[in-house]
Design a protein around this motif. Structure first.
Motif, PDB file in Angstrom:
ATOM      1  N   ARG A 144      50.692  41.061  35.155  1.00  0.00           N
ATOM      2  CA  ARG A 144      51.340  42.371  35.226  1.00  0.00           C
ATOM      3  C   ARG A 144      52.846  42.280  35.465  1.00  0.00           C
ATOM      4  N   ASP A 145      53.572  43.155  34.795  1.00  0.00           N
ATOM      5  CA  ASP A 145      54.992  43.352  35.067  1.00  0.00           C
ATOM      6  C   ASP A 145      55.152  44.277  36.265  1.00  0.00           C
ATOM      7  N   GLY A 146      56.359  44.291  36.819  1.00  0.00           N
ATOM      8  CA  GLY A 146      56.662  45.243  37.869  1.00  0.00           C
ATOM      9  C   GLY A 146      56.910  46.621  37.290  1.00  0.00           C
ATOM     10  N   SER A 147      56.790  47.636  38.112  1.00  0.00           N
ATOM     11  CA  SER A 147      57.056  49.010  37.696  1.00  0.00           C
ATOM     12  C   SER A 147      57.710  49.758  38.862  1.00  0.00           C
ATOM     13  N   PRO A 148      58.881  50.371  38.621  1.00  0.00           N
ATOM     14  CA  PRO A 148      59.564  50.570  37.341  1.00  0.00           C
ATOM     15  C   PRO A 148      60.439  49.400  36.906  1.00  0.00           C
ATOM     16  N   HIS A 149      60.578  48.367  37.736  1.00  0.00           N
ATOM     17  CA  HIS A 149      61.449  47.244  37.400  1.00  0.00           C
ATOM     18  C   HIS A 149      60.578  46.078  36.936  1.00  0.00           C
ATOM     19  N   TRP A 150      60.571  45.813  35.632  1.00  0.00           N
ATOM     20  CA  TRP A 150      59.638  44.842  35.060  1.00  0.00           C
ATOM     21  C   TRP A 150      59.841  43.429  35.608  1.00  0.00           C
ATOM     22  N   TYR A 151      61.038  43.099  36.105  1.00  0.00           N
ATOM     23  CA  TYR A 151      61.326  41.760  36.603  1.00  0.00           C
ATOM     24  C   TYR A 151      60.928  41.586  38.067  1.00  0.00           C
ATOM     25  N   LEU A 152      60.155  42.530  38.611  1.00  0.00           N
ATOM     26  CA  LEU A 152      59.637  42.416  39.978  1.00  0.00           C
ATOM     27  C   LEU A 152      58.115  42.489  39.945  1.00  0.00           C
ATOM     28  N   SER A 153      57.493  41.508  39.323  1.00  0.00           N
ATOM     29  CA  SER A 153      56.031  41.491  39.168  1.00  0.00           C
ATOM     30  C   SER A 153      55.331  41.404  40.522  1.00  0.00           C
TER      31      SER A 153
END
Length: 273
Positions: free
Chosen positions: A8-17
């Motif tokens: 999973r990617d982070g949400s809303p910041h994809w670079y914070l999984s």
């Protein structure tokens, strides 16, 4: 019949999984903050969203300097593991190779993990394409302890294309609410502390700087030119009011987000350099 691996990617910041974390010992469950020069282990939660069993899927673990826009050419391989997953199953996968954060970065590094199978391969590009590729996820989060409200953080900006390009970097403070579920170890570190505000900030490589030399926080961006396949060392220096703030540094090219870095700055009067 299909195999569909995902981290999973982070949400809303994809670079914070939320599905990549660091532990001190292989059997540990709780995340810890890496310390430069000491061995740690990286874990990632991998899920098979497909309808077929994935036998011996490969999971690769990478680290990079605190950076935005990192790719397979600039990342460093830590090691790889294998996992078998039934349809709909998920599992925490441990990288058996220890990872030792570098003193140069004071333990602050970017972690990237990818999971793939011969029946569910990667795209085969140099770029990780984290936001659009379910196989790959990134955790680019640093915790910075300061003792006098002033902070300084080094990082790198990367250009993944062959031509020189201009990028914008933007610093903004965001609320920490969602981050504590992403990084549970922060809850203990922030217990009894009050969220503050970013007062002054500037992109500068100067390490000795007075607060009067900084610009008031205006949520503005700055331009950087980077040659083809190049990287540029950058630093952000600033001042906070209060006990802690959560900052996001985002890299853009032509208004398209190409990477980001999260920094939790904690004002701790007991902290010694």
């Amino acid at each position: 019949m299909a195999i569909e691996l995902e981290i999973r990617d982070g949400s809303p910041h994809w670079y914070l999984s939320p599905d990549i974390w660091v532990v001190q010992e292989p059997e540990d469950v709780m995340e810890t903050v890496p310390v430069a020069g000491m061995p740690f282990f990286v874990k990632a939660k991998v899920k098979n969203n497909g309808t077929s069993t994935a036998v011996n899927a490969t999971v690769k673990f990478y680290w990079g300097n605190p950076s935005i826009g990192v790719n397979r050419n600039t990342a460093n391989l830590i090691g790889q593991s294998f996992v078998s997953l039934n349809a709909g199953a998920e599992e925490d996968v441990l990288c058996l190779t220890p990872w030792i954060p570098e003193y140069l970065n004071k333990g602050h590094e970017c972690l990237i993990v990818e999971a793939f199978h011969s029946s569910d391969p990667l795209t085969g590009t140099v770029d990780f394409n984290v936001p659009t590729d379910r196989h790959v996820a990134q955790k680019n989060l640093s915790v910075l302890l300061v003792s006098n409200s002033m902070f300084h953080m080094n990082f790198e900006m990367h250009n993944g294309s062959r031509k020189e390009a201009v990028f914008n970097a933007k610093v903004e403070q965001v609320k920490i609410n969602n981050l504590q579920s992403l990084a549970p170890h922060l809850k203990e570190m922030l217990e009894g502390k009050n969220e503050g505000t970013l007062k002054n900030v500037e992109f500068t490589n100067k390490t000795c700087i007075e607060s009067e030399e900084l610009n008031n926080y205006q949520n503005e961006s700055e331009k950087f030119s980077i040659h083809g396949y190049g990287k540029k060392p950058v630093a952000v220096t600033g001042e906070i009011e209060g006990d802690y703030v959560f900052l996001i540094i985002t890299q853009y090219q032509d208004k398209i987000e190409t990477g980001g870095l999260g920094i939790v700055i904690i004002n701790d009067k007991n902290f010694k350099l």
